[in-house]
Design a protein around this motif. Structure first.
Motif, PDB file in Angstrom:
ATOM      1  N   GLN A   8     -88.827   0.811  22.830  1.00  0.00           N
ATOM      2  CA  GLN A   8     -88.818   2.241  22.494  1.00  0.00           C
ATOM      3  C   GLN A   8     -87.452   2.728  22.017  1.00  0.00           C
ATOM      4  OE1 GLN A   8     -90.228   1.104  25.511  1.00  0.00           O
ATOM      5  NE2 GLN A   8     -92.274   1.145  24.628  1.00  0.00           N
ATOM      6  N   GLY A   9     -86.575   1.839  21.587  1.00  0.00           N
ATOM      7  CA  GLY A   9     -85.278   2.232  21.058  1.00  0.00           C
ATOM      8  C   GLY A   9     -84.220   2.517  22.103  1.00  0.00           C
ATOM      9  N   SER A  24     -89.177  14.027  16.647  1.00  0.00           N
ATOM     10  CA  SER A  24     -89.617  12.837  15.911  1.00  0.00           C
ATOM     11  C   SER A  24     -88.943  12.762  14.557  1.00  0.00           C
ATOM     12  CB  SER A  24     -91.132  12.876  15.709  1.00  0.00           C
ATOM     13  OG  SER A  24     -91.792  12.862  16.945  1.00  0.00           O
ATOM     14  N   ASN A  28     -89.979   8.037  10.224  1.00  0.00           N
ATOM     15  CA  ASN A  28     -89.709   6.873  11.073  1.00  0.00           C
ATOM     16  C   ASN A  28     -88.675   5.927  10.471  1.00  0.00           C
ATOM     17  OD1 ASN A  28     -91.519   7.636  13.131  1.00  0.00           O
ATOM     18  ND2 ASN A  28     -93.219   6.857  11.921  1.00  0.00           N
ATOM     19  N   SER A  91     -83.695   8.088  22.355  1.00  0.00           N
ATOM     20  CA  SER A  91     -84.163   6.819  21.796  1.00  0.00           C
ATOM     21  C   SER A  91     -83.768   6.727  20.326  1.00  0.00           C
ATOM     22  CB  SER A  91     -85.690   6.734  21.917  1.00  0.00           C
ATOM     23  OG  SER A  91     -86.190   5.690  21.111  1.00  0.00           O
ATOM     24  N   ASP A  93     -85.436   5.515  18.115  1.00  0.00           N
ATOM     25  CA  ASP A  93     -86.628   5.757  17.312  1.00  0.00           C
ATOM     26  C   ASP A  93     -86.878   7.246  17.076  1.00  0.00           C
ATOM     27  OD1 ASP A  93     -86.989   3.020  17.244  1.00  0.00           O
ATOM     28  OD2 ASP A  93     -88.446   3.004  18.877  1.00  0.00           O
ATOM     29  N   ASP A  94     -86.164   8.101  17.813  1.00  0.00           N
ATOM     30  CA  ASP A  94     -86.298   9.552  17.659  1.00  0.00           C
ATOM     31  C   ASP A  94     -85.088  10.128  16.936  1.00  0.00           C
ATOM     32  OD1 ASP A  94     -88.812   9.971  18.943  1.00  0.00           O
ATOM     33  OD2 ASP A  94     -87.837   9.693  20.884  1.00  0.00           O
ATOM     34  N   TYR A 146     -82.587  -2.543  13.220  1.00  0.00           N
ATOM     35  CA  TYR A 146     -82.895  -1.646  12.095  1.00  0.00           C
ATOM     36  C   TYR A 146     -82.200  -2.197  10.844  1.00  0.00           C
ATOM     37  CZ  TYR A 146     -84.096   1.301  16.061  1.00  0.00           C
ATOM     38  OH  TYR A 146     -84.634   1.781  17.227  1.00  0.00           O
TER      39      TYR A 146
END
Length: 184
Positions: A8-9, A24, A28, A91, A93-94, A146
């Motif tokens: 989840q990052g 968010s 992404n 995270s 991812d956020d 990434y």
């Protein structure tokens, strides 16, 4: 998945200090790494105020300079303290709220696609060997996780918000840092 990053990052080795100031990512996408600096109060290190700021619970009466921070909603993904401790607030991812009004290679709104790393310091204070070591290790982990982040997509806050921001400042040794991440 590289050693240390969770699905989840979240970096397994980082101290978690979760911020409510995130949302968010619209696409992404993670393709930019932004280096910042922070100290609260300015020039003071090792205090709990950065965590409180990013968590939205800073006591604005703790220091006269904090009045301007009242109701500020800001965060970063990471903080690297002077002793090398890595703290994670959001995270990867956020979308953390660290860049503000910003632009990179013609794209506005860098928070949408960037990871923000704060170094505990000031433009002129210099950074510790422990901070450079942790920043290099963290950067390598992020580049592995990434792949759109590469040496050309790592910038200072000053580069994406020129005239408005100056961090990480003239004391940050870009050649030392970039040499370390390209030598591996």
């Amino acid at each position: 998945m590289p050693k240390g990053l969770l699905e989840q990052g979240w970096l397994a080795s980082a101290r978690k200090c979760i911020s409510p100031h995130f949302n968010s990512r619209p696409d992404n996408e993670v393709s930019l790494l932004v280096i910042h600096n922070i100290s609260l109060p300015a020039g003071c290190f090792g205090l709990p105020h950065i965590d409180a700021l990013f968590q939205g619970c800073l006591d604005t009466e703790a220091d006269d300079s904090f009045a301007e921070l009242a109701d500020l909603q800001v965060s970063a993904h990471f903080l690297i303290r002077r002793d090398g401790e890595v703290v994670q607030y959001v995270s990867c991812d956020d979308r953390a709220w660290h860049a503000g009004v910003s632009e990179f290679k013609g794209r506005k709104g860098c928070n949408d696609f960037a990871i923000g790393i704060e170094l505990e310091g000031t433009d002129s204070s210099g950074y510790t060997a422990e901070q450079y070591q942790q920043l290099m290790l963290l950067t390598l982990e992020l580049m592995a996780q990434y792949p759109m982040i590469n040496v050309n997509n790592i910038v200072g806050h000053c580069d994406i918000a020129p005239g408005r921001k100056t961090d990480p400042g003239f004391s940050f040794d870009w050649s030392r840092y970039k040499q370390a991440i390209t030598a591996v």
